[in-house]
Design a protein around this motif. Structure first.
Motif, PDB file in Angstrom:
ATOM      1  N   LEU A  82     -36.101  20.980 -21.615  1.00  0.00           N
ATOM      2  CA  LEU A  82     -36.280  20.516 -19.818  1.00  0.00           C
ATOM      3  C   LEU A  82     -34.865  21.313 -19.423  1.00  0.00           C
ATOM      4  CD1 LEU A  82     -35.286  16.574 -21.490  1.00  0.00           C
ATOM      5  CD2 LEU A  82     -37.805  17.246 -20.423  1.00  0.00           C
ATOM      6  N   ILE A  83     -33.707  21.933 -20.019  1.00  0.00           N
ATOM      7  CA  ILE A  83     -33.357  22.842 -19.630  1.00  0.00           C
ATOM      8  C   ILE A  83     -34.000  23.756 -18.536  1.00  0.00           C
ATOM      9  CG2 ILE A  83     -31.168  24.017 -19.867  1.00  0.00           C
ATOM     10  CD1 ILE A  83     -30.345  23.097 -21.889  1.00  0.00           C
ATOM     11  N   LYS A  84     -34.923  23.881 -19.207  1.00  0.00           N
ATOM     12  CA  LYS A  84     -35.718  25.388 -18.358  1.00  0.00           C
ATOM     13  C   LYS A  84     -36.933  24.437 -17.369  1.00  0.00           C
ATOM     14  CE  LYS A  84     -36.408  29.043 -21.780  1.00  0.00           C
ATOM     15  NZ  LYS A  84     -36.100  30.358 -21.339  1.00  0.00           N
ATOM     16  N   GLY A  85     -36.821  23.464 -17.148  1.00  0.00           N
ATOM     17  CA  GLY A  85     -37.680  23.092 -16.039  1.00  0.00           C
ATOM     18  C   GLY A  85     -37.011  22.250 -15.073  1.00  0.00           C
ATOM     19  N   GLY A  86     -35.623  22.058 -15.686  1.00  0.00           N
ATOM     20  CA  GLY A  86     -34.411  21.333 -14.031  1.00  0.00           C
ATOM     21  C   GLY A  86     -34.101  20.488 -14.591  1.00  0.00           C
ATOM     22  N   LEU A  87     -35.004  20.004 -15.182  1.00  0.00           N
ATOM     23  CA  LEU A  87     -34.534  17.923 -14.865  1.00  0.00           C
ATOM     24  C   LEU A  87     -33.348  17.790 -15.419  1.00  0.00           C
ATOM     25  CD1 LEU A  87     -37.096  15.752 -14.734  1.00  0.00           C
ATOM     26  CD2 LEU A  87     -37.862  18.274 -15.599  1.00  0.00           C
ATOM     27  N   VAL A  88     -33.117  15.791 -14.215  1.00  0.00           N
ATOM     28  CA  VAL A  88     -31.769  15.916 -14.058  1.00  0.00           C
ATOM     29  C   VAL A  88     -30.909  16.342 -14.745  1.00  0.00           C
ATOM     30  CG1 VAL A  88     -30.414  13.889 -13.356  1.00  0.00           C
ATOM     31  CG2 VAL A  88     -31.901  14.721 -11.747  1.00  0.00           C
ATOM     32  N   PRO A  89     -30.577  15.851 -16.146  1.00  0.00           N
ATOM     33  CA  PRO A  89     -29.009  16.131 -17.182  1.00  0.00           C
ATOM     34  C   PRO A  89     -28.607  17.438 -16.616  1.00  0.00           C
ATOM     35  CG  PRO A  89     -30.169  14.751 -18.115  1.00  0.00           C
ATOM     36  CD  PRO A  89     -31.192  14.947 -16.778  1.00  0.00           C
ATOM     37  N   PHE A  90     -29.858  18.878 -16.695  1.00  0.00           N
ATOM     38  CA  PHE A  90     -29.652  19.483 -16.151  1.00  0.00           C
ATOM     39  C   PHE A  90     -29.687  20.694 -15.292  1.00  0.00           C
ATOM     40  CE2 PHE A  90     -31.463  18.126 -20.520  1.00  0.00           C
ATOM     41  CZ  PHE A  90     -30.356  18.084 -21.814  1.00  0.00           C
ATOM     42  N   HIS A  91     -29.963  20.616 -14.326  1.00  0.00           N
ATOM     43  CA  HIS A  91     -30.528  20.382 -12.954  1.00  0.00           C
ATOM     44  C   HIS A  91     -29.545  21.323 -12.286  1.00  0.00           C
ATOM     45  CE1 HIS A  91     -28.679  17.474 -11.732  1.00  0.00           C
ATOM     46  NE2 HIS A  91     -28.823  18.066  -9.918  1.00  0.00           N
ATOM     47  N   GLY A  92     -28.052  22.328 -12.624  1.00  0.00           N
ATOM     48  CA  GLY A  92     -27.160  22.515 -12.387  1.00  0.00           C
ATOM     49  C   GLY A  92     -27.545  23.763 -11.222  1.00  0.00           C
ATOM     50  N   TRP A  93     -28.263  24.378 -12.161  1.00  0.00           N
ATOM     51  CA  TRP A  93     -28.558  25.604 -12.401  1.00  0.00           C
ATOM     52  C   TRP A  93     -30.196  26.018 -10.946  1.00  0.00           C
ATOM     53  CZ3 TRP A  93     -33.441  27.455 -12.181  1.00  0.00           C
ATOM     54  CH2 TRP A  93     -34.555  27.053 -13.568  1.00  0.00           C
ATOM     55  N   LEU A  94     -30.554  25.437 -11.139  1.00  0.00           N
ATOM     56  CA  LEU A  94     -32.060  24.710  -9.764  1.00  0.00           C
ATOM     57  C   LEU A  94     -32.136  25.313  -8.578  1.00  0.00           C
ATOM     58  CD1 LEU A  94     -35.408  23.000 -11.306  1.00  0.00           C
ATOM     59  CD2 LEU A  94     -34.687  23.775  -9.078  1.00  0.00           C
ATOM     60  N   PRO A  95     -31.133  24.579  -7.855  1.00  0.00           N
ATOM     61  CA  PRO A  95     -30.864  25.014  -6.749  1.00  0.00           C
ATOM     62  C   PRO A  95     -30.061  26.059  -6.332  1.00  0.00           C
ATOM     63  CG  PRO A  95     -29.904  22.922  -7.400  1.00  0.00           C
ATOM     64  CD  PRO A  95     -30.183  23.220  -8.516  1.00  0.00           C
ATOM     65  N   ASP A  96     -29.207  26.684  -6.766  1.00  0.00           N
ATOM     66  CA  ASP A  96     -28.457  27.318  -6.713  1.00  0.00           C
ATOM     67  C   ASP A  96     -29.286  29.336  -6.765  1.00  0.00           C
ATOM     68  OD1 ASP A  96     -26.311  26.255  -6.813  1.00  0.00           O
ATOM     69  OD2 ASP A  96     -24.987  26.516  -8.221  1.00  0.00           O
ATOM     70  N   ALA A  97     -29.813  28.634  -7.874  1.00  0.00           N
ATOM     71  CA  ALA A  97     -30.965  29.891  -8.488  1.00  0.00           C
ATOM     72  C   ALA A  97     -31.680  30.061  -7.266  1.00  0.00           C
ATOM     73  CB  ALA A  97     -31.565  29.801  -9.634  1.00  0.00           C
ATOM     74  N   TYR A  98     -32.623  28.998  -6.478  1.00  0.00           N
ATOM     75  CA  TYR A  98     -33.734  28.954  -5.334  1.00  0.00           C
ATOM     76  C   TYR A  98     -33.551  29.438  -4.175  1.00  0.00           C
ATOM     77  CZ  TYR A  98     -37.315  26.502  -8.410  1.00  0.00           C
ATOM     78  OH  TYR A  98     -38.165  26.031  -9.615  1.00  0.00           O
ATOM     79  N   SER A  99     -32.702  29.395  -3.970  1.00  0.00           N
ATOM     80  CA  SER A  99     -31.834  29.086  -2.423  1.00  0.00           C
ATOM     81  C   SER A  99     -30.940  30.434  -2.371  1.00  0.00           C
ATOM     82  CB  SER A  99     -30.504  27.851  -2.312  1.00  0.00           C
ATOM     83  OG  SER A  99     -28.913  28.301  -2.736  1.00  0.00           O
ATOM     84  N   SER A 100     -30.702  30.956  -3.270  1.00  0.00           N
ATOM     85  CA  SER A 100     -29.794  32.059  -3.040  1.00  0.00           C
ATOM     86  C   SER A 100     -31.054  33.620  -3.673  1.00  0.00           C
ATOM     87  CB  SER A 100     -28.987  32.378  -4.420  1.00  0.00           C
ATOM     88  OG  SER A 100     -29.130  32.253  -5.322  1.00  0.00           O
ATOM     89  N   ALA A 101     -31.693  33.185  -4.106  1.00  0.00           N
ATOM     90  CA  ALA A 101     -32.811  34.726  -4.771  1.00  0.00           C
ATOM     91  C   ALA A 101     -33.374  35.429  -2.801  1.00  0.00           C
ATOM     92  CB  ALA A 101     -33.823  33.615  -5.478  1.00  0.00           C
ATOM     93  N   PRO A 102     -33.722  35.958  -3.271  1.00  0.00           N
ATOM     94  CA  PRO A 102     -34.269  36.560  -2.418  1.00  0.00           C
ATOM     95  C   PRO A 102     -36.152  35.729  -1.676  1.00  0.00           C
ATOM     96  CG  PRO A 102     -34.616  38.701  -3.491  1.00  0.00           C
ATOM     97  CD  PRO A 102     -33.301  37.347  -4.046  1.00  0.00           C
ATOM     98  N   ALA A 103     -36.586  35.979  -1.325  1.00  0.00           N
ATOM     99  CA  ALA A 103     -37.576  34.779  -0.081  1.00  0.00           C
ATOM    100  C   ALA A 103     -38.952  34.984  -1.188  1.00  0.00           C
ATOM    101  CB  ALA A 103     -37.787  34.537   0.967  1.00  0.00           C
ATOM    102  N   PRO A 104     -39.157  35.854  -1.874  1.00  0.00           N
ATOM    103  CA  PRO A 104     -39.792  36.129  -2.330  1.00  0.00           C
ATOM    104  C   PRO A 104     -39.991  35.779  -3.755  1.00  0.00           C
ATOM    105  CG  PRO A 104     -40.014  38.322  -1.416  1.00  0.00           C
ATOM    106  CD  PRO A 104     -39.104  37.511  -0.956  1.00  0.00           C
ATOM    107  N   ALA A 105     -39.385  35.955  -4.299  1.00  0.00           N
ATOM    108  CA  ALA A 105     -38.699  35.581  -5.316  1.00  0.00           C
ATOM    109  C   ALA A 105     -38.589  34.183  -6.405  1.00  0.00           C
ATOM    110  CB  ALA A 105     -37.098  36.002  -6.107  1.00  0.00           C
ATOM    111  N   SER A 106     -37.993  33.552  -4.809  1.00  0.00           N
ATOM    112  CA  SER A 106     -37.853  31.362  -5.073  1.00  0.00           C
ATOM    113  C   SER A 106     -39.276  31.180  -4.388  1.00  0.00           C
ATOM    114  CB  SER A 106     -37.648  30.892  -3.481  1.00  0.00           C
ATOM    115  OG  SER A 106     -37.035  32.017  -2.242  1.00  0.00           O
TER     116      SER A 106
END
Lengths: 474, 106
Positions: free
Chosen positions: A210-234
């Motif tokens: 659930l942490i790896k999938g970004g489900l809610v109690p553990f979702h903190g990393w996901l928006p940061d990682a997606y939005s800060s990554a370079p476009a092809p990586a996201s």
């Protein structure tokens, strides 16, 4: 065949990095060829080659890989999304050396994800999960921006915690079953009914995934990682990586290894419904194009998990179908965001407006993907959401079914906000010179849109020929 | 499991839990990025020890050793990449304190 999908990328990776004059220049085309070949082989191949009986290579490399229908769906989406990410990379990364490095990373992540979906052993699963995760850390931090480094570090910490949970679970399972293959564990689960250690192992494994999938109690990393990554990586992260490492592994582990029990169903249902609402409500308030897509991604993953939580055959079909659809249209929305970012130079929704007039293809494809995500007929997303809601209703969870419909309305709401701010209305000031992105950047968006529309329109055909046979693995 | 092995089993398990708690405490309390990495390493070490205990108590010590060698290799790769990211953070921000590195908000 199954072994080749891992060996060919790895051997090729060494060959294209040999210190010859033009070797590195071929890296990009080699990666494109790999991803296209993968999609082509999955679509055209006979079932027999996936069984692994007539494989001379299997004699030398005993990976114990297996491919069933669910695996083939994942392999197909991995191929398609990797191709789109490469096309975006070609246009977003100007430096030739950087492009070669990025293509190398895509090749490694391709091999890693192929391993994750084909493995039949929890320890091998762990190793391939780590290969995929390490490659995505590097991809996020590729240009060493401040934000990207921070997003990457958050991902590293949470992913490491998830890994520890997985390893502890593997150790507990090993204590009971004396082996780490899916079969051995399954036997142990049947032999020791309601064993405390095995229940703890399942709980730890589920929490890790659930942490790896970004489900809610553990979702903190996901928006940061997606939005800060370079476009092809996201594109590749949002499109397929978290779905493979988190959700696909969860389906595999819960369904084929440990089996459904009452408590795991309830946990998945609750996590799913909370994820759907938190993701959707958080997406409503976002000002950044990619952050909004990231929260929408969290919300859609909730649908997959809630569908898995029903534990019925229909629920599993719904989960799988939505997994495929979601990876297609989310990858597409990130391709659109890359096009907008490249042409307009901003991701701030408040500064945009009326881009449809200047970028007709991007606007249209993004509209179709948004409508598909929100579940408007006859697009692909409508059918998968319909299956999920019917599955919830049939398995005796009418409240969850109603909540899923309600959340779908919120989805439509935030995507209309996105469309209105970015693409509809009057052209924002200062963008008179804006023009459509290059063909190479529109091409993946068009391909993915065609898939979304085609899957939606041809659903009656698909449901009998592909989806129903798919359920035989369960 | 012989009687000796059984008593050792609980001793080992207690130790594993202690290492695990140390790791959790370190990750939760520290403000320094390098120390976060050390805490994560401690957590992984606890899991590694648990695999050894599992192999020892069930008599599959050879399998456990094979698993652990692979595990160590994978873990080194992860920690090398993580250290690289921390190094870049140090260069960009000029600080290793978690408090200074919070542009993004969940």
């Amino acid at each position: 065949m199954t072994t080749l999908l891992i060996l060919v990328p790895l051997i090729g990776l060494i060959l294209v990095n040999l210190p010859f004059k033009n070797a590195r220049r071929t890296t990009f085309w080699y990666a494109v060829m790999l991803s296209l070949m993968q999609a082509y082989i999955v679509l055209t191949s006979d079932k027999i080659i996936w069984e692994g009986h007539f494989d001379p290579i299997e004699e030398y490399f005993k990976f114990n890989l297996k491919a069933d229908n669910l695996t083939l769906v994942m392999l197909l989406s991995i191929g398609i999304v990797a191709f789109c990410a490469l096309m975006v990379a070609k246009h977003m990364i100007k430096d030739e050396g950087d492009l070669a490095n990025f293509s190398n990373l895509i090749i490694i992540i391709l091999a890693g994800m192929n391993g994750v979906v084909m493995t039949t052993d929890v320890f091998t699963l762990y190793i391939f999960l780590e290969i995929t995760a390490v490659t995505s850390f590097i991809m996020i931090a590729f240009f060493r921006d401040k934000d990207a480094l921070e997003g990457s570090f958050k991902y590293i910490v949470l992913s490491a915690v998830a890994t520890v949970l997985l390893l502890a679970s593997i150790a507990l399972v090993f204590m009971v079953s004396g082996g780490t293959s899916f079969e051995a564990i399954n036997r142990a689960v049947h032999a020791n009914n309601e064993n405390l250690i095995l229940t703890a192992a399942l709980a730890l494994f589920t929490a890790g995934l659930l942490i790896k999938g970004g489900l809610v109690p553990f979702h903190g990393w996901l928006p940061d990682a997606y939005s800060s990554a370079p476009a092809p990586a996201s594109v590749i992260l949002a499109g397929i990586v978290t779905k493979t490492t988190g959700i696909y592994s969860l389906i595999r582990i819960v369904n084929n290894v440990f089996g459904f029990s009452g408590s795991i169903k309830n946990i998945l249902l609750f996590v799913g419904i909370i994820t759907i609402f938190v993701g959707a409500l958080a997406a409503l308030g976002q000002k950044d194009f990619k952050r909004m897509l990231a929260y929408s991604s969290i919300s859609q993953v909730g649908y997959i998990v809630i569908s898995l939580g029903t534990g019925t055959e229909l629920g599993l079909i719904g989960a799988m179908f939505h997994l495929f659809n979601h990876s297609i249209f989310k990858a597409q929305l990130f391709v659109n965001s890359a096009a907008v970012e490249k042409q307009a130079g901003t991701r701030d929704l408040d500064k945009m407006g009326g881009f449809s007039k200047k970028m007709p293809f991007t606007g249209l494809t993004s509209l179709i993907a948004c409508l598909s995500t929100a579940g408007i007929p006859p697009l692909a997303g409508f059918w998968s959401k319909l299956i999920i809601i019917v599955a919830l209703w049939n398995s005796g969870h009418p409240v969850f079914a109603g909540a899923a419909v309600l959340a779908s309305v919120i989805t439509l709401g935030y995507f209309l906000v996105l469309q209105r701010k970015a693409f509809f209305g009057k052209l924002a000031e200062g963008y008179e010179q804006l023009c459509e992105a290059e063909f190479g950047l529109i091409l993946p968006a068009i391909i993915l849109t065609l898939i979304t529309v085609a899957v939606g329109l041809l659903f009656p055909l698909l449901s009998n020929n592909t989806l129903i046979p798919m359920s035989h693995i369960f | 499991m012989s009687k000796d092995a059984a008593s050792l089993f609980w001793l080992y398990n207690t130790f594993v839990i202690l290492v695990f708690l140390c790791g959790i405490y370190l990750v939760a309390v520290t403000k320094n990025l390098i120390k976060v990495l050390i805490g994560l390493e401690l957590l992984t070490k606890a899991a590694t020890l648990l695999i050894i205990v599992a192999g020892y108590s069930t008599g599959h010590i050879a399998t456990a050793q094979a698993l652990i060698i692979n595990l160590i290799v994978v873990e080194v790769v992860v920690i090398a990449v993580a250290a690289g990211v921390v190094l870049s953070i140090r260069k960009k921000y000029g600080s290793l304190n978690v408090k200074n590195i919070s542009n993004l908000k969940g």
